[in-house]
Design a protein around this motif. Structure first.
Motif, PDB file in Angstrom:
ATOM      1  N   TRP A  62       0.990  -1.212  -0.061  1.00  0.00           N
ATOM      2  CA  TRP A  62       0.052   0.208   0.062  1.00  0.00           C
ATOM      3  C   TRP A  62       0.824   1.276   0.199  1.00  0.00           C
ATOM      4  CZ3 TRP A  62      -1.098   3.447   4.172  1.00  0.00           C
ATOM      5  CH2 TRP A  62      -2.093   4.203   4.140  1.00  0.00           C
ATOM      6  N   VAL A  63       2.145   1.227   0.871  1.00  0.00           N
ATOM      7  CA  VAL A  63       2.728   2.447   1.027  1.00  0.00           C
ATOM      8  C   VAL A  63       3.566   2.470  -0.274  1.00  0.00           C
ATOM      9  CG1 VAL A  63       4.712   3.162   2.216  1.00  0.00           C
ATOM     10  CG2 VAL A  63       2.874   2.517   3.444  1.00  0.00           C
ATOM     11  N   GLY A  64       4.141   1.275  -0.692  1.00  0.00           N
ATOM     12  CA  GLY A  64       4.913   1.560  -1.995  1.00  0.00           C
ATOM     13  C   GLY A  64       4.211   2.173  -3.082  1.00  0.00           C
ATOM     14  N   ILE A  65       2.962   1.395  -3.305  1.00  0.00           N
ATOM     15  CA  ILE A  65       2.160   2.303  -4.609  1.00  0.00           C
ATOM     16  C   ILE A  65       1.819   3.631  -4.431  1.00  0.00           C
ATOM     17  CG2 ILE A  65      -0.115   2.009  -5.574  1.00  0.00           C
ATOM     18  CD1 ILE A  65      -0.087  -1.052  -4.892  1.00  0.00           C
ATOM     19  N   GLY A  66       1.672   3.997  -3.223  1.00  0.00           N
ATOM     20  CA  GLY A  66       1.182   5.362  -2.957  1.00  0.00           C
ATOM     21  C   GLY A  66       2.308   6.162  -3.212  1.00  0.00           C
ATOM     22  N   ALA A  67       3.311   5.791  -2.333  1.00  0.00           N
ATOM     23  CA  ALA A  67       4.545   6.642  -2.379  1.00  0.00           C
ATOM     24  C   ALA A  67       5.124   6.859  -4.018  1.00  0.00           C
ATOM     25  CB  ALA A  67       5.819   6.059  -1.623  1.00  0.00           C
ATOM     26  N   SER A  68       5.138   5.658  -4.979  1.00  0.00           N
ATOM     27  CA  SER A  68       5.555   5.752  -6.100  1.00  0.00           C
ATOM     28  C   SER A  68       4.572   6.763  -7.074  1.00  0.00           C
ATOM     29  CB  SER A  68       5.633   4.267  -6.729  1.00  0.00           C
ATOM     30  OG  SER A  68       6.390   3.487  -6.055  1.00  0.00           O
ATOM     31  N   LEU A  69       3.600   6.472  -6.967  1.00  0.00           N
ATOM     32  CA  LEU A  69       2.451   7.186  -7.774  1.00  0.00           C
ATOM     33  C   LEU A  69       2.617   8.646  -7.430  1.00  0.00           C
ATOM     34  CD1 LEU A  69      -0.506   4.816  -8.122  1.00  0.00           C
ATOM     35  CD2 LEU A  69       1.269   5.260  -9.745  1.00  0.00           C
ATOM     36  N   THR A  70       2.846   9.063  -6.074  1.00  0.00           N
ATOM     37  CA  THR A  70       2.945  10.378  -5.646  1.00  0.00           C
ATOM     38  C   THR A  70       4.143  11.030  -6.327  1.00  0.00           C
ATOM     39  OG1 THR A  70       1.573   9.845  -3.460  1.00  0.00           O
ATOM     40  CG2 THR A  70       2.890  12.005  -3.881  1.00  0.00           C
ATOM     41  N   VAL A  71       5.361  10.181  -6.312  1.00  0.00           N
ATOM     42  CA  VAL A  71       6.506  10.827  -6.696  1.00  0.00           C
ATOM     43  C   VAL A  71       6.379  10.936  -8.294  1.00  0.00           C
ATOM     44  CG1 VAL A  71       8.818  10.385  -7.142  1.00  0.00           C
ATOM     45  CG2 VAL A  71       8.083  10.123  -5.057  1.00  0.00           C
ATOM     46  N   ILE A  72       5.767  10.004  -9.006  1.00  0.00           N
ATOM     47  CA  ILE A  72       5.520  10.195 -10.353  1.00  0.00           C
ATOM     48  C   ILE A  72       4.655  11.390 -10.886  1.00  0.00           C
ATOM     49  CG2 ILE A  72       4.698   8.649 -12.368  1.00  0.00           C
ATOM     50  CD1 ILE A  72       5.732   6.301 -10.997  1.00  0.00           C
ATOM     51  N   TRP A  73       3.633  11.284  -9.924  1.00  0.00           N
ATOM     52  CA  TRP A  73       2.748  12.474 -10.332  1.00  0.00           C
ATOM     53  C   TRP A  73       3.567  13.857 -10.140  1.00  0.00           C
ATOM     54  CZ3 TRP A  73      -1.582  13.591 -12.790  1.00  0.00           C
ATOM     55  CH2 TRP A  73      -2.291  14.603 -12.571  1.00  0.00           C
ATOM     56  N   GLY A  74       4.379  14.063  -9.129  1.00  0.00           N
ATOM     57  CA  GLY A  74       5.006  15.373  -8.846  1.00  0.00           C
ATOM     58  C   GLY A  74       6.026  15.410  -9.968  1.00  0.00           C
ATOM     59  N   MET A  75       6.907  14.540 -10.644  1.00  0.00           N
ATOM     60  CA  MET A  75       7.515  14.765 -11.607  1.00  0.00           C
ATOM     61  C   MET A  75       6.849  14.770 -12.993  1.00  0.00           C
ATOM     62  SD  MET A  75      10.267  11.509 -11.268  1.00  0.00           S
ATOM     63  CE  MET A  75      10.589  10.761  -9.963  1.00  0.00           C
ATOM     64  N   LEU A  76       5.719  14.314 -13.184  1.00  0.00           N
ATOM     65  CA  LEU A  76       4.994  14.528 -14.388  1.00  0.00           C
ATOM     66  C   LEU A  76       4.403  15.833 -14.392  1.00  0.00           C
ATOM     67  CD1 LEU A  76       2.942  11.200 -14.724  1.00  0.00           C
ATOM     68  CD2 LEU A  76       4.754  11.968 -16.406  1.00  0.00           C
ATOM     69  N   THR A  77       4.104  16.589 -13.228  1.00  0.00           N
ATOM     70  CA  THR A  77       3.401  17.895 -13.158  1.00  0.00           C
ATOM     71  C   THR A  77       4.431  18.961 -12.916  1.00  0.00           C
ATOM     72  OG1 THR A  77       3.053  17.938 -10.701  1.00  0.00           O
ATOM     73  CG2 THR A  77       1.165  17.071 -12.174  1.00  0.00           C
ATOM     74  N   GLY A  78       5.799  18.488 -12.959  1.00  0.00           N
ATOM     75  CA  GLY A  78       6.779  19.521 -12.944  1.00  0.00           C
ATOM     76  C   GLY A  78       6.988  19.881 -11.190  1.00  0.00           C
ATOM     77  N   ALA A  79       6.278  19.312 -10.314  1.00  0.00           N
ATOM     78  CA  ALA A  79       6.367  19.662  -9.027  1.00  0.00           C
ATOM     79  C   ALA A  79       7.684  19.097  -8.213  1.00  0.00           C
ATOM     80  CB  ALA A  79       5.227  19.380  -8.024  1.00  0.00           C
ATOM     81  N   GLU A  80       8.204  18.357  -8.844  1.00  0.00           N
ATOM     82  CA  GLU A  80       9.558  17.591  -8.468  1.00  0.00           C
ATOM     83  C   GLU A  80      10.440  17.294  -9.681  1.00  0.00           C
ATOM     84  OE1 GLU A  80       9.347  14.419  -5.707  1.00  0.00           O
ATOM     85  OE2 GLU A  80       7.424  14.656  -5.368  1.00  0.00           O
ATOM     86  N   PRO A  81      11.580  17.208  -9.383  1.00  0.00           N
ATOM     87  CA  PRO A  81      12.682  17.249 -10.387  1.00  0.00           C
ATOM     88  C   PRO A  81      12.801  15.846 -10.921  1.00  0.00           C
ATOM     89  CG  PRO A  81      13.750  17.333  -8.311  1.00  0.00           C
ATOM     90  CD  PRO A  81      12.443  17.461  -8.094  1.00  0.00           C
ATOM     91  N   VAL A  82      12.997  15.556 -12.351  1.00  0.00           N
ATOM     92  CA  VAL A  82      13.200  14.139 -13.001  1.00  0.00           C
ATOM     93  C   VAL A  82      14.597  13.917 -13.171  1.00  0.00           C
ATOM     94  CG1 VAL A  82      12.557  12.937 -15.015  1.00  0.00           C
ATOM     95  CG2 VAL A  82      11.080  14.550 -14.073  1.00  0.00           C
TER      96      VAL A  82
END
Length: 104
Positions: A62-82
């Motif tokens: 549960w945590v792994g899925i949530g954390a991974s998707l949250t980071v990926i979303w941040g990268m896709l939206t530009g909120a986090e560096p890629v």
């Protein structure tokens, strides 16, 4: 069925995490409502899945899925560096989640 529900609950974890960030301390109504609905759905799904799955495995997935998707979303939206290393690390989390499923 428990694994399917757990995956959906993990996706909802990412939804409520993103909504929490966008709620600006619960001062914005729509993100706050999305947070509440996502949180309830995520927790309910996790609880339901844990009726059949071991607690440690279910929680880690549960945590792994949530954390991974949250980071990926941040990268896709530009909120986090890629970067390559960040992508490799997220892939590592995903790989560990898959490993827990395969060995369960």
């Amino acid at each position: 069925m428990s694994w399917f529900v757990l995956v959906i609950a993990g996706v909802l974890e990412a939804v409520w995490a993103v909504a929490l960030g966008r709620s600006e301390g619960f001062t914005k109504l729509v993100p706050s409502l999305v947070f509440g609905a996502g949180l309830i759905g995520s927790m309910a799904g996790l609880a339901w899945a844990m009726r059949d799955l071991p607690t440690g495995t279910a929680y880690a997935v549960w945590v792994g899925i949530g954390a991974s998707l949250t980071v990926i979303w941040g990268m896709l939206t530009g909120a986090e560096p890629v970067s390559v290393i960040r992508l490799v690390l997220v892939a590592g989390i995903v790989g560990c989640v898959i490993g827990l499923k395969v060995t369960a």
